[in-house]
Design a protein around this motif. Structure first.
Motif, PDB file in Angstrom:
ATOM      1  N   GLY A 107      -7.302   3.411   1.268  1.00  0.00           N
ATOM      2  CA  GLY A 107      -6.362   2.499   0.623  1.00  0.00           C
ATOM      3  C   GLY A 107      -7.139   1.324   0.067  1.00  0.00           C
ATOM      4  O   GLY A 107      -8.346   1.214   0.283  1.00  0.00           O
ATOM      5  N   TRP A 108      -6.451   0.408  -0.601  1.00  0.00           N
ATOM      6  CA  TRP A 108      -7.211  -0.698  -1.191  1.00  0.00           C
ATOM      7  C   TRP A 108      -7.812  -1.612  -0.150  1.00  0.00           C
ATOM      8  O   TRP A 108      -8.778  -2.303  -0.412  1.00  0.00           O
ATOM      9  N   ARG A 109      -7.261  -1.599   1.093  1.00  0.00           N
ATOM     10  CA  ARG A 109      -7.847  -2.405   2.161  1.00  0.00           C
ATOM     11  C   ARG A 109      -8.886  -1.639   2.966  1.00  0.00           C
ATOM     12  O   ARG A 109      -9.572  -2.213   3.777  1.00  0.00           O
ATOM     13  N   ALA A 166      -4.333  -3.479  -8.972  1.00  0.00           N
ATOM     14  CA  ALA A 166      -3.264  -4.482  -8.921  1.00  0.00           C
ATOM     15  C   ALA A 166      -3.443  -5.408  -7.721  1.00  0.00           C
ATOM     16  O   ALA A 166      -3.338  -6.638  -7.850  1.00  0.00           O
ATOM     17  N   MET A 167      -3.720  -4.843  -6.545  1.00  0.00           N
ATOM     18  CA  MET A 167      -3.821  -5.686  -5.358  1.00  0.00           C
ATOM     19  C   MET A 167      -5.098  -6.515  -5.371  1.00  0.00           C
ATOM     20  O   MET A 167      -5.124  -7.633  -4.857  1.00  0.00           O
ATOM     21  N   HIS A 168      -6.167  -5.978  -5.938  1.00  0.00           N
ATOM     22  CA  HIS A 168      -7.395  -6.774  -6.048  1.00  0.00           C
ATOM     23  C   HIS A 168      -7.179  -7.934  -7.018  1.00  0.00           C
ATOM     24  O   HIS A 168      -7.665  -9.040  -6.790  1.00  0.00           O
ATOM     25  N   THR A 179       0.852  -1.193   0.000  1.00  0.00           N
ATOM     26  CA  THR A 179       0.000   0.000   0.000  1.00  0.00           C
ATOM     27  C   THR A 179       0.883   1.237   0.000  1.00  0.00           C
ATOM     28  O   THR A 179       0.690   2.166   0.782  1.00  0.00           O
ATOM     29  N   VAL A 180       1.880   1.228  -0.850  1.00  0.00           N
ATOM     30  CA  VAL A 180       2.837   2.333  -0.911  1.00  0.00           C
ATOM     31  C   VAL A 180       2.116   3.639  -1.239  1.00  0.00           C
ATOM     32  O   VAL A 180       2.301   4.663  -0.570  1.00  0.00           O
TER      33      VAL A 180
END
Lengths: 493, 250
Positions: free
Chosen positions: A432-434, A238-240, A200-201
């Motif tokens: 963030g993505w989370r 990308a993370m998903h 999560t940069v």
């Protein structure tokens, strides 16, 4: 109510935070919680030998207001009435406060260590929860796991295959980030924030940059803001994709895992087109961006993302249409909406349990002040919902990026920084993505950090994973774990 | 079934076939190219801004074991004496090799001993230990096994148990809380065994060097076989580093 009300990234003088008596503080925080506030922080702001000033940060999503209020504890008077009976979401914050400052929440349902693993409160040893009885057995996993992932310890209380309780012990990744930030130079601070959690940069470096910009009254160009949110959505995509690949892998669906994996490479390579790093390192700094993407980079980015957009639809259709996949995802690892609400879950995991929580629309920041993304929720609360939520968010993020690329603002991506205000504070929230990332920064009389408080969304959601495992088969643990996809380093700091 | 076959066809051929000659994105920061002759007298811009103290002057050198590959020094240099190239062959087998200067264009590790090559030359199974790693290195290590990099084709794989492993790959600055687990895990690996350090944090502590929460005694008492620098290292740096070290011609 007796509190200071600010907006996301609105600086305030620290003296404006009302410091109440412990009794008033208890009552006011209770009132806030009863008025549907979400706890964002409960931490020591200043510690001397004789006293600790504690601040509570509460977010009201309906009004986008963030309320702050404080109180002072002394070694002799270090107790308060736990808030967990009104709203259990506070339980972990209270554990953290107890661990860091020896301030005791009376009536707390279950005081556990947060990062110190085996001790809590002045070296009192902590024993993990243990069930007893005939045919009851315990499974211990970690800190080192079978895969290439971060360390954490999981302790299952089982009867046969069935898990009654999962206790999660973290802290193996503790690097002392909050303390390191206090004495770090600006260039060091950027790197430390990028390393809070390396997946999560963009999220953490943006929360940090926005906090510094708010405290220094620095405004950045629209181009900067658009590229920042573009990078954030790229990180989400990308993370998903990585998460969906992991879920496919955990249910033994190899072609799904391979396909999502390939698209994820395209997505992170797209981030590398913007800044050279596949994880967005070096892109966002206070005052703007370190790289102004060229037209060629943007064209290459479009080509990549068109492939992602086309292929992901096909893969989603096949994977979410496969009965053997759905058989593993449906009704697995359910966290009912009431539970999710009561433990304060955030991000896609919370939205998959039907909660309306999204910092981008509820506490808008940067480009999200002008450009809105739909807030999606699902109602089945299980692994399927969490997986489906991630695929839906990929679609929305792609749409957002393509819209922005159609009409990129021009201008400089670097602004002159002003001096950081002295004796001031700011709360910087990012989706963030989370989920919700919170950076609460406070300066001393010279404009240097005296407290920099970080909360990763994993801080709330780890307990969600524990709940998801209740009455679940232990063999479904990897799948449930992947569906939450939480950060160890972000939690441990 | 038909859909799965269609998906497989859609995958095409995503693999990087020639791992030694891939083209990375233009902004990728790999092997630095240094021009000390351009340094103005008394200029210390790069040294002052470097977040991890990786730069040295007289002569200008960068310690890639400390460098986090951020663009700070390159951007701060008034004379453009520092430039990070796209070269990703930067793994090496001794700590000193990581201190680079001048126009050296890449780093090649010294070839492993005959014993190591005899044992592991065709099959190397590794156990990864994350000891405070931020998940950046972990994600890139995972990526080495995906359809794009497919390290398995070279017989190099990550395994679940240290008992099945030929060595450990350590990421992260080695936190105090992981000190015991790291030691136990390494002890469980049967000899002969290797230690590979991946990422700046593992090699030197990186940005966390000096933190009171770090305990690097484990590294002091064991010899390191391979250093793979980067923040995080690109999967190709990892892959080519191991292949070169094992003297594998691919």
């Amino acid at each position: 109510m007796t509190s200071l009300s600010v907006q996301n990234q609105q600086p305030f003088p620290i003296d404006d935070i009302p410091i109440l008596s412990v009794k008033e503080f208890e009552n006011s925080v209770r009132e806030e919680l009863l008025a549907q506030a979400r706890m964002i922080g409960l931490f020591g702001l200043e510690t001397t030998e004789s006293a600790t000033t504690v601040v509570a940060v509460l977010g009201h999503s309906s009004t986008s207001a963030i309320h702050l209020l404080g109180t002072t504890f002394t070694p002799a008077n270090n107790r308060y009435r736990s808030f967990a009976d009104v709203d259990p979401q506070t339980h972990y914050f209270e554990c953290e406060l107890a661990e860091n400052h020896q301030i005791i929440p009376e009536g707390h349902p279950w005081l556990r260590p947060v990062r110190k693993q085996t001790i809590i409160l002045a070296n009192q040893p902590y024993s993990m929860y243990k069930m007893e009885g005939e045919e009851i057995h315990e499974v211990a996993v970690g800190p080192i796991h079978a895969g290439v992932i971060e360390p954490g310890h999981f302790r299952f209380q089982c009867h046969g295959e069935l898990v009654y309780h999962l206790e999660i012990i973290l802290g193996y990744q503790h690097r002392g980030i909050e303390k390191l930030l206090l004495n770090a130079s600006p260039s060091q601070q950027s790197i430390i924030c990028e390393s809070i959690t390396g997946d999560t940069v963009i999220g953490h470096s943006m929360a940090y940059a926005l906090a510094v910009e708010a405290l220094s009254n620095t405004s950045v160009s629209l181009r900067t803001q658009v590229f920042r949110s573009l990078a954030e959505e790229l990180e989400r995509i990308a993370m998903h994709l990585a998460g969906l690949g992991g879920i496919a892998n955990d249910v033994g669906y190899a072609i799904g895992s391979a396909s999502y994996g390939r698209l994820r490479t395209l997505a992170i390579n797209s981030t590398a087109l913007l800044c050279g790093s596949r994880f967005g390192r070096g892109f966002i700094v206070p005052g703007g961006l370190q790289f102004d993407p060229t037209d060629e980079a943007i064209e290459a980015l479009k080509v990549n993302l068109h492939v992602v957009q086309h292929d992901v639809l096909v893969i989603n259709e096949v994977m979410f249409g496969s009965t053997s996949v759905l058989g593993r995802l449906d009704h697995t690892g359910t966290v009912e909406k009431e539970w999710a609400q009561s433990i304060g879950m955030v991000g896609p995991a919370a939205r998959a349990s039907g909660l309306d929580v999204d910092t981008r629309s509820q506490f808008p920041y940067g480009a999200y002040k002008y450009i809105h993304l739909p807030l999606i929720t699902l109602s089945s609360c299980d692994v399927f919902a969490r997986a489906r939520m991630r695929s839906l968010e990929i679609d929305e993020s792609l749409r957002f990026i393509f819209d922005q690329l159609e009409n990129l603002p021009s201008g400089s991506v670097q602004s002159e920084m002003n001096a950081i205000r002295a004796n001031s504070g700011v709360v910087s929230l990012i989706e963030g993505w989370r989920g919700e990332i919170a950076h609460c920064a406070f300066t001393d009389s010279k404009g240097i950090w005296k407290r920099y408080r970080i909360k990763d969304p994993s801080f709330h959601n780890w307990y969600g994973l524990s709940l998801a495992l209740r009455s679940e088969a232990i063999s479904d643990f990897p799948l449930c774990n992947k569906s939450f996809d939480l950060s160890y380093s972000g939690h441990d700091l | 079934m038909i859909e799965s076959i269609q998906l497989r066809i859609m995958q095409g051929d995503p693999i990087v076939h020639d791992v030694h000659h891939a083209t990375l994105p233009p902004l990728f920061r790999g092997m630095p190219e240094l021009h000390p002759e351009k340094c103005p007298d008394g200029c210390k811009e790069c040294v002052n801004i470097c977040p991890t103290g990786a730069l040295q002057l007289h002569p200008l050198r960068i310690d890639l074991g400390l460098c986090v590959f951020c663009p700070a020094c390159e951007r701060s240099c008034p004379e453009k004496a520092i430039h990070f190239t796209r070269e990703y062959h930067i793994s090496c087998s001794s700590r000193n090799q990581l201190i680079v200067g001048g126009t050296q264009s890449s780093i090649t590790p010294e070839i492993a001993s005959k014993k190591i090559r005899d044992y592991f030359g065709k099959s190397l199974k590794l156990r990864q230990i994350s000891a405070g790693g931020c998940n950046g290195c972990e994600l890139e290590i995972n990526a080495t096994s995906n359809v794009n990099f497919d390290m398995g084709r070279f017989g190099i794989e990550f395994v679940a148990s240290p008992r099945h492993a030929d060595g450990v790959v350590i990421t992260g600055p080695l936190t105090k809380t992981m000190a015991q687990a790291t030691e136990l895990c390494f002890d469980a690996v049967p000899a002969p065994k290797v230690i590979i350090l991946v990422g700046t944090c593992a090699i030197s502590g990186g940005i966390f060097k000096g933190s009171p929460e770090i305990d690097r005694t484990f590294l002091g008492s064991h010899s390191i076989d391979l250093y793979i620098p980067g923040c995080p290292p690109h999967p190709l740096t990892f892959l080519t580093g191991i292949l070169d070290w094992l003297d594998r011609k691919v």
